[in-house]
Design a protein around this motif. Structure first.
Motif, PDB file in Angstrom:
ATOM      1  N   PHE A   3       2.852   2.193 -29.816  1.00  0.00           N
ATOM      2  CA  PHE A   3       2.247   1.324 -28.813  1.00  0.00           C
ATOM      3  C   PHE A   3       3.069   0.054 -28.690  1.00  0.00           C
ATOM      4  O   PHE A   3       3.508  -0.509 -29.689  1.00  0.00           O
ATOM      5  CB  PHE A   3       0.807   0.985 -29.200  1.00  0.00           C
ATOM      6  CG  PHE A   3      -0.054   2.205 -29.380  1.00  0.00           C
ATOM      7  CD1 PHE A   3      -0.584   2.846 -28.274  1.00  0.00           C
ATOM      8  CD2 PHE A   3      -0.306   2.714 -30.644  1.00  0.00           C
ATOM      9  CE1 PHE A   3      -1.370   3.983 -28.431  1.00  0.00           C
ATOM     10  CE2 PHE A   3      -1.086   3.840 -30.815  1.00  0.00           C
ATOM     11  CZ  PHE A   3      -1.620   4.482 -29.705  1.00  0.00           C
ATOM     12  N   ALA A   4       3.242  -0.402 -27.461  1.00  0.00           N
ATOM     13  CA  ALA A   4       4.010  -1.623 -27.218  1.00  0.00           C
ATOM     14  C   ALA A   4       3.166  -2.879 -27.422  1.00  0.00           C
ATOM     15  O   ALA A   4       3.703  -3.946 -27.686  1.00  0.00           O
ATOM     16  CB  ALA A   4       4.588  -1.604 -25.802  1.00  0.00           C
ATOM     17  N   SER A   5       1.850  -2.737 -27.292  1.00  0.00           N
ATOM     18  CA  SER A   5       0.985  -3.907 -27.404  1.00  0.00           C
ATOM     19  C   SER A   5      -0.401  -3.490 -27.880  1.00  0.00           C
ATOM     20  O   SER A   5      -0.751  -2.303 -27.875  1.00  0.00           O
ATOM     21  CB  SER A   5       0.869  -4.600 -26.047  1.00  0.00           C
ATOM     22  OG  SER A   5       0.128  -3.786 -25.153  1.00  0.00           O
ATOM     23  N   VAL A   6      -1.187  -4.484 -28.228  1.00  0.00           N
ATOM     24  CA  VAL A   6      -2.570  -4.216 -28.616  1.00  0.00           C
ATOM     25  C   VAL A   6      -3.348  -3.672 -27.429  1.00  0.00           C
ATOM     26  O   VAL A   6      -4.171  -2.769 -27.587  1.00  0.00           O
ATOM     27  CB  VAL A   6      -3.227  -5.486 -29.205  1.00  0.00           C
ATOM     28  CG1 VAL A   6      -4.704  -5.260 -29.500  1.00  0.00           C
ATOM     29  CG2 VAL A   6      -2.496  -5.914 -30.478  1.00  0.00           C
ATOM     30  N   ASP A   7      -3.067  -4.171 -26.237  1.00  0.00           N
ATOM     31  CA  ASP A   7      -3.723  -3.633 -25.046  1.00  0.00           C
ATOM     32  C   ASP A   7      -3.435  -2.141 -24.887  1.00  0.00           C
ATOM     33  O   ASP A   7      -4.336  -1.357 -24.565  1.00  0.00           O
ATOM     34  CB  ASP A   7      -3.284  -4.383 -23.792  1.00  0.00           C
ATOM     35  CG  ASP A   7      -3.866  -5.786 -23.715  1.00  0.00           C
ATOM     36  OD1 ASP A   7      -4.991  -5.993 -24.213  1.00  0.00           O
ATOM     37  OD2 ASP A   7      -3.195  -6.665 -23.155  1.00  0.00           O
ATOM     38  N   ASP A   8      -2.179  -1.737 -25.120  1.00  0.00           N
ATOM     39  CA  ASP A   8      -1.819  -0.317 -25.035  1.00  0.00           C
ATOM     40  C   ASP A   8      -2.565   0.499 -26.086  1.00  0.00           C
ATOM     41  O   ASP A   8      -3.036   1.605 -25.813  1.00  0.00           O
ATOM     42  CB  ASP A   8      -0.310  -0.126 -25.218  1.00  0.00           C
ATOM     43  CG  ASP A   8       0.507  -0.643 -24.058  1.00  0.00           C
ATOM     44  OD1 ASP A   8      -0.067  -0.891 -22.971  1.00  0.00           O
ATOM     45  OD2 ASP A   8       1.732  -0.813 -24.239  1.00  0.00           O
ATOM     46  N   TYR A   9      -2.650  -0.037 -27.303  1.00  0.00           N
ATOM     47  CA  TYR A   9      -3.365   0.643 -28.372  1.00  0.00           C
ATOM     48  C   TYR A   9      -4.823   0.864 -27.962  1.00  0.00           C
ATOM     49  O   TYR A   9      -5.338   1.979 -28.035  1.00  0.00           O
ATOM     50  CB  TYR A   9      -3.295  -0.163 -29.675  1.00  0.00           C
ATOM     51  CG  TYR A   9      -4.054   0.477 -30.807  1.00  0.00           C
ATOM     52  CD1 TYR A   9      -3.429   1.353 -31.685  1.00  0.00           C
ATOM     53  CD2 TYR A   9      -5.418   0.231 -30.996  1.00  0.00           C
ATOM     54  CE1 TYR A   9      -4.131   1.957 -32.723  1.00  0.00           C
ATOM     55  CE2 TYR A   9      -6.126   0.835 -32.024  1.00  0.00           C
ATOM     56  CZ  TYR A   9      -5.473   1.697 -32.883  1.00  0.00           C
ATOM     57  OH  TYR A   9      -6.178   2.308 -33.895  1.00  0.00           O
ATOM     58  N   LEU A  10      -5.470  -0.223 -27.541  1.00  0.00           N
ATOM     59  CA  LEU A  10      -6.885  -0.122 -27.180  1.00  0.00           C
ATOM     60  C   LEU A  10      -7.113   0.817 -26.004  1.00  0.00           C
ATOM     61  O   LEU A  10      -8.116   1.539 -25.973  1.00  0.00           O
ATOM     62  CB  LEU A  10      -7.454  -1.509 -26.890  1.00  0.00           C
ATOM     63  CG  LEU A  10      -7.584  -2.413 -28.115  1.00  0.00           C
ATOM     64  CD1 LEU A  10      -7.951  -3.830 -27.699  1.00  0.00           C
ATOM     65  CD2 LEU A  10      -8.586  -1.854 -29.111  1.00  0.00           C
ATOM     66  N   ALA A  11      -6.198   0.841 -25.059  1.00  0.00           N
ATOM     67  CA  ALA A  11      -6.336   1.745 -23.907  1.00  0.00           C
ATOM     68  C   ALA A  11      -6.334   3.203 -24.340  1.00  0.00           C
ATOM     69  O   ALA A  11      -6.939   4.049 -23.678  1.00  0.00           O
ATOM     70  CB  ALA A  11      -5.221   1.485 -22.895  1.00  0.00           C
ATOM     71  N   ALA A  12      -5.687   3.490 -25.462  1.00  0.00           N
ATOM     72  CA  ALA A  12      -5.603   4.867 -25.950  1.00  0.00           C
ATOM     73  C   ALA A  12      -6.788   5.269 -26.827  1.00  0.00           C
ATOM     74  O   ALA A  12      -6.953   6.447 -27.148  1.00  0.00           O
ATOM     75  CB  ALA A  12      -4.302   5.053 -26.733  1.00  0.00           C
ATOM     76  N   MET A  43      -0.832  -0.040 -35.717  1.00  0.00           N
ATOM     77  CA  MET A  43      -2.162  -0.566 -35.436  1.00  0.00           C
ATOM     78  C   MET A  43      -2.105  -2.046 -35.076  1.00  0.00           C
ATOM     79  O   MET A  43      -1.159  -2.741 -35.437  1.00  0.00           O
ATOM     80  CB  MET A  43      -3.086  -0.331 -36.618  1.00  0.00           C
ATOM     81  CG  MET A  43      -2.738  -1.096 -37.862  1.00  0.00           C
ATOM     82  SD  MET A  43      -3.848  -0.666 -39.205  1.00  0.00           S
ATOM     83  CE  MET A  43      -2.675   0.032 -40.342  1.00  0.00           C
ATOM     84  N   PRO A  44      -3.116  -2.537 -34.355  1.00  0.00           N
ATOM     85  CA  PRO A  44      -3.177  -3.955 -34.026  1.00  0.00           C
ATOM     86  C   PRO A  44      -3.235  -4.798 -35.297  1.00  0.00           C
ATOM     87  O   PRO A  44      -4.025  -4.513 -36.213  1.00  0.00           O
ATOM     88  CB  PRO A  44      -4.474  -4.085 -33.227  1.00  0.00           C
ATOM     89  CG  PRO A  44      -4.663  -2.720 -32.633  1.00  0.00           C
ATOM     90  CD  PRO A  44      -4.195  -1.787 -33.707  1.00  0.00           C
ATOM     91  N   SER A  45      -2.388  -5.816 -35.334  1.00  0.00           N
ATOM     92  CA  SER A  45      -2.284  -6.671 -36.512  1.00  0.00           C
ATOM     93  C   SER A  45      -2.161  -8.122 -36.083  1.00  0.00           C
ATOM     94  O   SER A  45      -1.676  -8.423 -34.994  1.00  0.00           O
ATOM     95  CB  SER A  45      -1.064  -6.284 -37.344  1.00  0.00           C
ATOM     96  OG  SER A  45      -1.174  -4.961 -37.791  1.00  0.00           O
ATOM     97  N   TYR A  46      -2.567  -8.995 -36.978  1.00  0.00           N
ATOM     98  CA  TYR A  46      -2.533 -10.431 -36.736  1.00  0.00           C
ATOM     99  C   TYR A  46      -1.820 -11.088 -37.901  1.00  0.00           C
ATOM    100  O   TYR A  46      -2.036 -10.722 -39.056  1.00  0.00           O
ATOM    101  CB  TYR A  46      -3.958 -10.984 -36.555  1.00  0.00           C
ATOM    102  CG  TYR A  46      -4.600 -10.344 -35.366  1.00  0.00           C
ATOM    103  CD1 TYR A  46      -4.514 -10.935 -34.117  1.00  0.00           C
ATOM    104  CD2 TYR A  46      -5.200  -9.089 -35.457  1.00  0.00           C
ATOM    105  CE1 TYR A  46      -5.041 -10.304 -32.993  1.00  0.00           C
ATOM    106  CE2 TYR A  46      -5.724  -8.455 -34.350  1.00  0.00           C
ATOM    107  CZ  TYR A  46      -5.636  -9.073 -33.122  1.00  0.00           C
ATOM    108  OH  TYR A  46      -6.138  -8.437 -32.015  1.00  0.00           O
ATOM    109  N   LYS A  47      -0.991 -12.060 -37.562  1.00  0.00           N
ATOM    110  CA  LYS A  47      -0.162 -12.703 -38.565  1.00  0.00           C
ATOM    111  C   LYS A  47      -0.193 -14.208 -38.335  1.00  0.00           C
ATOM    112  O   LYS A  47      -0.124 -14.675 -37.194  1.00  0.00           O
ATOM    113  CB  LYS A  47       1.269 -12.171 -38.427  1.00  0.00           C
ATOM    114  CG  LYS A  47       2.216 -12.590 -39.475  1.00  0.00           C
ATOM    115  CD  LYS A  47       3.540 -11.871 -39.256  1.00  0.00           C
ATOM    116  CE  LYS A  47       4.513 -12.214 -40.349  1.00  0.00           C
ATOM    117  NZ  LYS A  47       5.770 -11.494 -40.193  1.00  0.00           N
ATOM    118  N   LEU A  48      -0.308 -14.944 -39.397  1.00  0.00           N
ATOM    119  CA  LEU A  48      -0.237 -16.395 -39.357  1.00  0.00           C
ATOM    120  C   LEU A  48       0.651 -16.799 -40.524  1.00  0.00           C
ATOM    121  O   LEU A  48       0.178 -17.118 -41.613  1.00  0.00           O
ATOM    122  CB  LEU A  48      -1.633 -17.003 -39.468  1.00  0.00           C
ATOM    123  CG  LEU A  48      -1.796 -18.445 -39.034  1.00  0.00           C
ATOM    124  CD1 LEU A  48      -1.362 -18.649 -37.577  1.00  0.00           C
ATOM    125  CD2 LEU A  48      -3.237 -18.894 -39.190  1.00  0.00           C
ATOM    126  N   GLY A  49       1.955 -16.678 -40.301  1.00  0.00           N
ATOM    127  CA  GLY A  49       2.902 -16.863 -41.389  1.00  0.00           C
ATOM    128  C   GLY A  49       3.017 -15.602 -42.231  1.00  0.00           C
ATOM    129  O   GLY A  49       4.084 -15.069 -42.435  1.00  0.00           O
TER     130      GLY A  49
END
Length: 125
Positions: A3-12, A43-49
């Motif tokens: 997936f190129a983006s979280v939006d793409d992931y969720l669309a699937a 999978m969708p991931s979030y990073k803060l440092g």
């Protein structure tokens, strides 16, 4: 599948898991608006440092990955009644994670990241 983006992931992701994950995404983004959102390990991931949290849909459940088993150990009492394993909490669309619990997991992870960064800084001085 990549997936190129979280939006793409969720669309699937099929309903009702898609809606559950979209709600989870909203809570995460509100809790840490400065975190970068990307796809990591598919999978969708979030990073803060450092890696903060990730989520994913599976055949029979969804999961929130806290990126640290220590966070889940510290929240053991609050996680009672949820299926957990090392750094992962499982939920279903018909029983989504409470927003307060998601915010608490994120707060614990942020505190852990701050501590790890402080320890690294101390070692480097």
């Amino acid at each position: 599948m990549e997936f190129a983006s979280v939006d793409d992931y969720l669309a699937a992701v099929p309903e009702p898991a898609r809606s559950a994950l979209q709600s989870l995404r909203t809570v995460i983004r509100a809790a840490v608006p400065d975190a970068t959102e990307h796809i990591s390990y598919g999978m969708p991931s979030y990073k803060l440092g450092r890696p903060l949290v990730s989520f994913a849909a599976f055949t029979h459940h969804c999961s929130l990955f806290g990126m640290s088993s220590r966070v889940f150990d510290r929240l053991a009492a609050e996680l009672q009644g949820w299926r957990t394993s090392k750094g992962t909490i499982r939920f279903t669309p018909d029983r989504p994670l409470p927003q307060a619990l998601v915010r608490r997991i994120i707060a614990e992870r942020l505190a852990e990241i701050a501590l790890l960064d402080a320890e690294r800084k101390t070692k480097n001085t």
